[in-house]
Write an enzyme that holds these catalytic residues in place. Structure first.
Site, PDB file in Angstrom:
ATOM      1  N   ASP A  93     -50.751  -1.902 -52.887  1.00  0.00           N
ATOM      2  CA  ASP A  93     -50.445  -2.795 -53.945  1.00  0.00           C
ATOM      3  C   ASP A  93     -50.675  -2.279 -55.438  1.00  0.00           C
ATOM      4  O   ASP A  93     -51.147  -1.135 -55.612  1.00  0.00           O
ATOM      5  CB  ASP A  93     -51.608  -4.162 -54.102  1.00  0.00           C
ATOM      6  CG  ASP A  93     -51.546  -5.006 -52.805  1.00  0.00           C
ATOM      7  OD1 ASP A  93     -50.449  -4.777 -52.305  1.00  0.00           O
ATOM      8  OD2 ASP A  93     -52.447  -5.569 -52.639  1.00  0.00           O
ATOM      9  N   LYS A  94     -50.164  -2.843 -56.217  1.00  0.00           N
ATOM     10  CA  LYS A  94     -50.089  -2.069 -57.938  1.00  0.00           C
ATOM     11  C   LYS A  94     -51.633  -1.785 -58.186  1.00  0.00           C
ATOM     12  O   LYS A  94     -51.580  -0.690 -58.812  1.00  0.00           O
ATOM     13  CB  LYS A  94     -49.195  -3.096 -58.977  1.00  0.00           C
ATOM     14  CG  LYS A  94     -49.249  -2.608 -60.144  1.00  0.00           C
ATOM     15  CD  LYS A  94     -48.238  -3.668 -61.050  1.00  0.00           C
ATOM     16  CE  LYS A  94     -48.341  -3.159 -62.392  1.00  0.00           C
ATOM     17  NZ  LYS A  94     -47.495  -4.124 -63.294  1.00  0.00           N
TER      18      LYS A  94
END
Length: 260
Positions: A102-103
């Site tokens: 994920d970011k």
């Protein structure tokens, strides 16, 4: 090696589009037009041309990357920084990320142009361990730990997560974990939040569902503030790599991952 596989690894396109290129007479091998994608070539000695330009054999590459927070796991994006933006000095044609983070998740990310290697690590039937370090708002009682170990529901339906391993490392309050939370998320002025319980530890899973670690901890009442992948299989993130840095996998690391 098959001609279409060679061109795919060289970054000319997907196997599907490459087959069309070959069948349309756009590829030559040693000066001769080849229209069969399955033709076997000698990648190190044959001269392969696409649209009359020589395609060089890059060989297999395997990168270990210490992904920082704030970049997305993608090849390109119009508005956000991607993990590939950190490889500007490398030929990344045909290279792709193995799984994704994920970011706001950092840590170990592998990149390669070897499809079989990627399949061996990401295939659900392989059950390869992926270990994460987490800091989360909340607490973990023995009953919560047992739920995580045995499987929890993280979405609609009745499919439990596969059994996981969990080790609690530290228990405290938000104040004790400020280095991971960041002042932008919780301010000391917000006394009620600042004194809430937090817990850190390691969660090892064998799956790759979307936001799985966050959703598993949420299922037992914990909200993740910091998440870092530290290992895949028996290969651990090289802590000598600063965030945003990368290196090739060593022969022993590659052997451990290829044998899973």
């Amino acid at each position: 090696m098959r001609l279409d596989k060679f061109l795919a690894e060289a970054g000319i396109g997907t196997r599907k589009t490459i087959r069309a290129y070959i069948q349309n007479g756009m590829v030559k091998v040693n000066g001769q037009v080849i229209v069969k994608p399955a033709v076997e070539i000698e990648e190190k000695t044959d001269i392969i041309m696409y649209l009359d330009k020589v395609v060089k054999y890059a060989g297999k590459v395997y990168y270990m990357f210490n992904k920082p927070q704030g970049c997305i796991t993608a090849r390109r994006d119009e508005s956000q920084k991607t993990v590939f933006d950190y490889f500007k000095n490398e030929n990344m044609n045909g290279v792709f990320h193995v799984g994704r983070l994920d970011k706001d998740t950092e840590g170990l990310l592998l990149l390669t142009n070897d499809g079989e290697f990627e399949h061996g690590l990401m295939c659900p039937n392989k059950h390869v361990d992926k270990k994460y370090y987490f800091c989360a708002l909340g607490s973990l009682e023995d009953s919560d730990i047992n739920k995580l170990k045995n499987g929890v529901l993280i979405g609609q339906g009745k499919i439990l997560t596969k059994p996981a391993k969990i080790k609690v490392e530290k228990i405290g309050t938000c104040q004790d974990f400020q280095q991971y939370i960041g002042n932008e998320k919780i301010s000391e002025k917000d006394f009620k939040v600042y004194k809430q319980p937090m817990v850190s530890g390691y969660l090892t899973i064998k799956e790759g569902r979307k936001h799985q670690v966050k959703r598993m901890l949420k299922a037992v009442g914990c909200f993740v503030f910091y998440l870092k992948r530290v290992s895949i299989g028996n290969v651990f993130l090289d802590e000598a790599l600063k965030k945003g840095e990368y290196r090739f996998l060593t022969d022993s690391e590659l052997q451990m991952l290829s044998g899973l």
